[in-house]
Design a protein around this motif. Structure first.
Motif, short mmCIF file in Angstrom:
data_model
loop_
_atom_site.label_atom_id
_atom_site.label_comp_id
_atom_site.label_asym_id
_atom_site.label_seq_id
_atom_site.Cartn_x
_atom_site.Cartn_y
_atom_site.Cartn_z
N LEU A 147 0.82 -1.21 0.00
CA LEU A 147 0.00 0.00 0.00
C LEU A 147 0.86 1.26 0.00
N ARG A 148 1.96 1.22 0.73
CA ARG A 148 2.83 2.40 0.78
C ARG A 148 3.41 2.72 -0.59
N LYS A 149 3.63 1.69 -1.40
CA LYS A 149 4.16 1.91 -2.75
C LYS A 149 3.12 2.53 -3.67
N MET A 150 1.86 2.40 -3.33
CA MET A 150 0.79 2.89 -4.19
C MET A 150 0.52 4.39 -4.03
N VAL A 151 1.07 4.99 -2.97
CA VAL A 151 0.71 6.37 -2.66
C VAL A 151 1.96 7.24 -2.54
N ARG A 152 1.74 8.53 -2.57
CA ARG A 152 2.82 9.49 -2.34
C ARG A 152 2.24 10.69 -1.61
N PHE A 153 3.12 11.41 -0.90
CA PHE A 153 2.69 12.54 -0.10
C PHE A 153 3.57 13.76 -0.41
N GLU A 154 2.97 14.92 -0.28
CA GLU A 154 3.67 16.15 -0.60
C GLU A 154 3.17 17.28 0.30
N ALA A 155 4.10 18.05 0.85
CA ALA A 155 3.73 19.21 1.67
C ALA A 155 3.30 20.35 0.75
N ARG A 156 2.05 20.74 0.87
CA ARG A 156 1.53 21.79 -0.01
C ARG A 156 0.29 22.41 0.61
N SER A 157 0.23 23.73 0.54
CA SER A 157 -0.94 24.47 1.00
C SER A 157 -1.91 24.64 -0.16
N LEU A 158 -3.18 24.76 0.15
CA LEU A 158 -4.19 25.01 -0.87
C LEU A 158 -4.09 26.44 -1.42
N ALA A 159 -3.23 27.24 -0.80
CA ALA A 159 -2.98 28.58 -1.33
C ALA A 159 -1.93 28.56 -2.43
N GLU A 160 -1.28 27.41 -2.61
CA GLU A 160 -0.25 27.27 -3.63
C GLU A 160 -0.84 26.71 -4.92
N PRO A 161 -0.09 26.79 -6.02
CA PRO A 161 -0.55 26.17 -7.28
C PRO A 161 -0.77 24.67 -7.08
N PRO A 162 -1.63 24.06 -7.88
CA PRO A 162 -1.90 22.62 -7.73
C PRO A 162 -0.66 21.78 -7.95
N PRO A 163 -0.62 20.61 -7.33
CA PRO A 163 0.53 19.71 -7.51
C PRO A 163 0.50 19.03 -8.88
N GLN A 164 1.59 18.37 -9.20
CA GLN A 164 1.67 17.59 -10.43
C GLN A 164 1.00 16.23 -10.22
N PRO A 165 0.41 15.61 -11.23
CA PRO A 165 0.58 15.90 -12.66
C PRO A 165 -0.23 17.07 -13.19
N GLY A 166 -1.00 17.72 -12.34
CA GLY A 166 -1.69 18.93 -12.77
C GLY A 166 -3.13 18.73 -13.16
#
Length: 284
Positions: free
Chosen positions: A187-206
């Motif tokens: 399960l850990r291989k299936m997901v990824r995490f990223e520090a990001r605020s909703l005030a920032e541009p959207p994460p990739q892949p976009g």
């Protein structure tokens, strides 16, 4: 805590995260910041705020924000919306992406990761159905400390029992010392995490096919909510499905998403949203 200290803390939280520290939420300030006060030998919140204002500890502001954030979450939180999303709604999306064989999911405000892993469990338990598909599940949060926990995938006995049937616990978790449960490497291989605020541009892949932003916008002022919906629209495809919390809605907030007529509680991106002026979604 005097009013001046309360205003400083509220301003700090809103500036860093976009969240409001309303009067109805101020009752929890002392409880949330108690450990920080104890670590520094402080006897009042006013003294903690004075230390913050003095800027003698540059990292203190971040620690205060982390403590004030509401990180309430659990596995398969509110089963009904999950069943709706992962039932006929996902089947519809599966048909639409049959040629690409790729589905990208963004969980905004994912906290310690239970929502992200709930989705991973759902896909993993239908491995044959999704064989040959690229399922990308991304969790983001403004708090780095909760993301560290999410990446580790270690939960207490209470946390795994909250929302998970026994059979899923046994299948996807391994019990460690001290009643701690480690989620499976699969399960850990299936997901990824990223520090990001909703005030920032959207994460990739976009461009995401499914976006979950549940019980996050409740704490935002109306202009900030409209700005967030603008970013969610920017990160969406023409048929992207959006799931909000039970007490949240797009009505009066954005024109980019409308209620999904076939699935109560879900929203879909309007195909003509790309042609709408961005100013209609701005915070201004």
């Amino acid at each position: 805590m005097n009013d001046s200290s309360a205003r400083i803390l509220a301003s700090l939280l809103e500036t860093r995260t976009g969240q409001l520290l309303t009067m109805s939420r101020r009752w929890r300030i002392e409880t949330a910041l108690k450990s920080l006060m104890r670590e520094r030998g402080l006897t009042s919140l006013d003294k903690l705020v004075s230390m913050l204002v003095s800027a003698k500890e540059p990292a203190l502001g971040g620690e205060i924000v982390e403590a004030l954030l509401n990180n309430e979450t659990y596995f398969f939180r509110d089963r009904t919306p999950f069943e709706t999303l992962l039932g006929s709604a996902l089947s519809r999306l599966e048909q639409a992406r049959a040629r690409e064989r790729r589905i990208s999911i963004w969980c905004a405000g994912c906290s310690t990761g239970q929502e992200v892993y709930s989705l991973a469990i759902s896909f993993a338990e239908q491995a044959q159905r999704w064989a040959g598909w690229n399922i990308d599940i991304l969790g983001t949060d403004v708090s780095r400390s909760v993301l560290d926990r999410a990446r580790q995938g270690i939960y207490s006995q209470f946390e795994v029992q909250r929302g998970l049937p026994v059979l899923q616990m046994i299948r996807w978790f391994k019990e460690e010392e001290g009643q701690q449960w480690q989620i499976s490497p699969e399960l850990r291989k299936m997901v990824r995490f990223e520090a990001r605020s909703l005030a920032e541009p959207p994460p990739q892949p976009g461009k995401f096919d499914i976006i979950l932003c549940r019980n996050v916008l409740l704490y935002f002022a109306a202009p900030a909510r409209r700005a967030v919906f603008s970013r969610l629209a920017e990160a969406s495809r023409e048929d992207t499905m959006l799931m909000l919390g039970a007490g949240e809605t797009v009505i009066g907030q954005t024109d980019a998403f409308v209620s999904d007529p076939a699935h109560r509680g879900l929203y879909i991106r309007r195909p003509e949203a790309d042609e709408m002026p961005l100013k209609r979604y701005s915070a201004a």
